[in-house]
Design a protein around this motif. Sequence first.
Motif, PDB file in Angstrom:
ATOM      1  N   PHE A 130       0.841  -1.200   0.000  1.00  0.00           N
ATOM      2  CA  PHE A 130       0.000   0.000   0.000  1.00  0.00           C
ATOM      3  C   PHE A 130       0.879   1.254   0.000  1.00  0.00           C
ATOM      4  O   PHE A 130       0.576   2.236  -0.685  1.00  0.00           O
ATOM      5  CB  PHE A 130      -0.926   0.000   1.214  1.00  0.00           C
ATOM      6  CG  PHE A 130      -1.729   1.266   1.374  1.00  0.00           C
ATOM      7  CD1 PHE A 130      -2.691   1.612   0.438  1.00  0.00           C
ATOM      8  CD2 PHE A 130      -1.513   2.107   2.458  1.00  0.00           C
ATOM      9  CE1 PHE A 130      -3.438   2.787   0.583  1.00  0.00           C
ATOM     10  CE2 PHE A 130      -2.246   3.274   2.611  1.00  0.00           C
ATOM     11  CZ  PHE A 130      -3.204   3.610   1.675  1.00  0.00           C
ATOM     12  N   ILE A 131       1.974   1.206   0.753  1.00  0.00           N
ATOM     13  CA  ILE A 131       2.922   2.330   0.749  1.00  0.00           C
ATOM     14  C   ILE A 131       3.538   2.492  -0.631  1.00  0.00           C
ATOM     15  O   ILE A 131       3.623   3.603  -1.169  1.00  0.00           O
ATOM     16  CB  ILE A 131       4.022   2.118   1.815  1.00  0.00           C
ATOM     17  CG1 ILE A 131       3.407   2.126   3.211  1.00  0.00           C
ATOM     18  CG2 ILE A 131       5.098   3.204   1.699  1.00  0.00           C
ATOM     19  CD1 ILE A 131       4.392   1.785   4.326  1.00  0.00           C
ATOM     20  N   PHE A 132       3.984   1.373  -1.235  1.00  0.00           N
ATOM     21  CA  PHE A 132       4.519   1.431  -2.599  1.00  0.00           C
ATOM     22  C   PHE A 132       3.489   2.041  -3.549  1.00  0.00           C
ATOM     23  O   PHE A 132       3.815   2.889  -4.384  1.00  0.00           O
ATOM     24  CB  PHE A 132       4.884   0.030  -3.101  1.00  0.00           C
ATOM     25  CG  PHE A 132       6.016  -0.624  -2.363  1.00  0.00           C
ATOM     26  CD1 PHE A 132       7.061   0.127  -1.856  1.00  0.00           C
ATOM     27  CD2 PHE A 132       6.047  -1.997  -2.194  1.00  0.00           C
ATOM     28  CE1 PHE A 132       8.110  -0.475  -1.188  1.00  0.00           C
ATOM     29  CE2 PHE A 132       7.088  -2.611  -1.524  1.00  0.00           C
ATOM     30  CZ  PHE A 132       8.127  -1.844  -1.012  1.00  0.00           C
ATOM     31  N   PHE A 136       3.798   5.625  -5.657  1.00  0.00           N
ATOM     32  CA  PHE A 136       3.695   5.545  -7.110  1.00  0.00           C
ATOM     33  C   PHE A 136       2.575   6.446  -7.628  1.00  0.00           C
ATOM     34  O   PHE A 136       2.764   7.250  -8.551  1.00  0.00           O
ATOM     35  CB  PHE A 136       3.465   4.093  -7.509  1.00  0.00           C
ATOM     36  CG  PHE A 136       3.656   3.805  -8.971  1.00  0.00           C
ATOM     37  CD1 PHE A 136       4.382   4.649  -9.798  1.00  0.00           C
ATOM     38  CD2 PHE A 136       3.104   2.663  -9.538  1.00  0.00           C
ATOM     39  CE1 PHE A 136       4.551   4.382 -11.140  1.00  0.00           C
ATOM     40  CE2 PHE A 136       3.276   2.369 -10.883  1.00  0.00           C
ATOM     41  CZ  PHE A 136       3.998   3.245 -11.688  1.00  0.00           C
ATOM     42  N   LEU A 137       1.398   6.349  -7.018  1.00  0.00           N
ATOM     43  CA  LEU A 137       0.250   7.120  -7.481  1.00  0.00           C
ATOM     44  C   LEU A 137       0.439   8.623  -7.273  1.00  0.00           C
ATOM     45  O   LEU A 137       0.087   9.431  -8.135  1.00  0.00           O
ATOM     46  CB  LEU A 137      -1.026   6.662  -6.770  1.00  0.00           C
ATOM     47  CG  LEU A 137      -1.511   5.243  -7.057  1.00  0.00           C
ATOM     48  CD1 LEU A 137      -2.877   5.005  -6.428  1.00  0.00           C
ATOM     49  CD2 LEU A 137      -1.560   4.954  -8.545  1.00  0.00           C
ATOM     50  N   LEU A 138       0.978   9.002  -6.127  1.00  0.00           N
ATOM     51  CA  LEU A 138       1.184  10.423  -5.859  1.00  0.00           C
ATOM     52  C   LEU A 138       2.207  11.024  -6.810  1.00  0.00           C
ATOM     53  O   LEU A 138       2.051  12.174  -7.268  1.00  0.00           O
ATOM     54  CB  LEU A 138       1.622  10.621  -4.404  1.00  0.00           C
ATOM     55  CG  LEU A 138       0.537  10.345  -3.345  1.00  0.00           C
ATOM     56  CD1 LEU A 138       1.126  10.390  -1.948  1.00  0.00           C
ATOM     57  CD2 LEU A 138      -0.607  11.354  -3.472  1.00  0.00           C
ATOM     58  N   LEU A 139       3.237  10.252  -7.133  1.00  0.00           N
ATOM     59  CA  LEU A 139       4.212  10.722  -8.116  1.00  0.00           C
ATOM     60  C   LEU A 139       3.565  10.885  -9.490  1.00  0.00           C
ATOM     61  O   LEU A 139       3.783  11.891 -10.188  1.00  0.00           O
ATOM     62  CB  LEU A 139       5.394   9.748  -8.200  1.00  0.00           C
ATOM     63  CG  LEU A 139       6.403   9.789  -7.056  1.00  0.00           C
ATOM     64  CD1 LEU A 139       7.420   8.669  -7.211  1.00  0.00           C
ATOM     65  CD2 LEU A 139       7.111  11.141  -7.002  1.00  0.00           C
ATOM     66  N   GLY A 142       1.281  13.916  -9.497  1.00  0.00           N
ATOM     67  CA  GLY A 142       2.067  15.142  -9.533  1.00  0.00           C
ATOM     68  C   GLY A 142       2.578  15.449 -10.934  1.00  0.00           C
ATOM     69  O   GLY A 142       2.461  16.583 -11.421  1.00  0.00           O
ATOM     70  N   ILE A 143       3.114  14.435 -11.593  1.00  0.00           N
ATOM     71  CA  ILE A 143       3.652  14.622 -12.944  1.00  0.00           C
ATOM     72  C   ILE A 143       2.539  14.960 -13.934  1.00  0.00           C
ATOM     73  O   ILE A 143       2.661  15.898 -14.736  1.00  0.00           O
ATOM     74  CB  ILE A 143       4.399  13.350 -13.399  1.00  0.00           C
ATOM     75  CG1 ILE A 143       5.652  13.142 -12.542  1.00  0.00           C
ATOM     76  CG2 ILE A 143       4.786  13.446 -14.872  1.00  0.00           C
ATOM     77  CD1 ILE A 143       6.331  11.807 -12.759  1.00  0.00           C
ATOM     78  N   LEU A 144       1.441  14.213 -13.869  1.00  0.00           N
ATOM     79  CA  LEU A 144       0.342  14.436 -14.812  1.00  0.00           C
ATOM     80  C   LEU A 144      -0.353  15.769 -14.575  1.00  0.00           C
ATOM     81  O   LEU A 144      -0.828  16.407 -15.524  1.00  0.00           O
ATOM     82  CB  LEU A 144      -0.659  13.287 -14.718  1.00  0.00           C
ATOM     83  CG  LEU A 144      -0.125  11.914 -15.161  1.00  0.00           C
ATOM     84  CD1 LEU A 144      -1.147  10.826 -14.875  1.00  0.00           C
ATOM     85  CD2 LEU A 144       0.247  11.924 -16.633  1.00  0.00           C
TER      86      LEU A 144
END
Length: 208
Positions: A130-132, A136-139, A142-144
């Motif tokens: 879940f941490i991984f 991943f999702l927050l990165l 942020g990029i999108l």
Amino acid sequence: MNFVLSDILVVVSVLLCIMVLGRFMGLIPYLTDSFRRVRGSVALEGSIRVRQDRNLVALSLVIPAILLVWRYRLYNPELIDGLDSDIRLCAVAMALSAFVLFRKLMYMLLRPRRGKENFSHAYRVAFTYFIFLMIFLLLMVGILSLAEVEDAVVRWVLYGASAFVYLLFLHRFLQILSLSCNPLRTFLYLCGLEILPLSLLIVSGIVL
């Protein structure tokens, strides 16, 4: 100035993440080892201090997870689609809470008399993944967001990223269970503990 519920939760989640930042930094070597090999996952679960820090970090990411699901309508059954923003956020939080509680119930019902240590390890390794997933999702978000990508595209990217991390988690789940279970029991535990709760969540999002 009026604040909606999502604004309050964003502030709370930022404060919680800041509070556990030191613990997260200390966890990085263990998280990396857990990601690389099954023995790393077992070692993490076997250390009470490290496991507690991992659980605390995972808990701090629950609110950001709810906000992501709400913001990009990752779980958006027709029943709640037209509701007020705050009410829809509460509905999303309740649905995800029901998923977690049902998974916990299945864990309690299926926990074996033999090999229960590895069974518990397999159950709790979900917190690590879940941490991984959230990193991943927050990165990705942020990029999108910086690229001003449309929400509909972001939604499908997040679906794909979530599916990818979930498959990695299932692979590790099976590896840990196989240390003490035969293939049939491993498959049955996989279906009862992971596939069934997630399937019910997905179906509710489609049918309701």
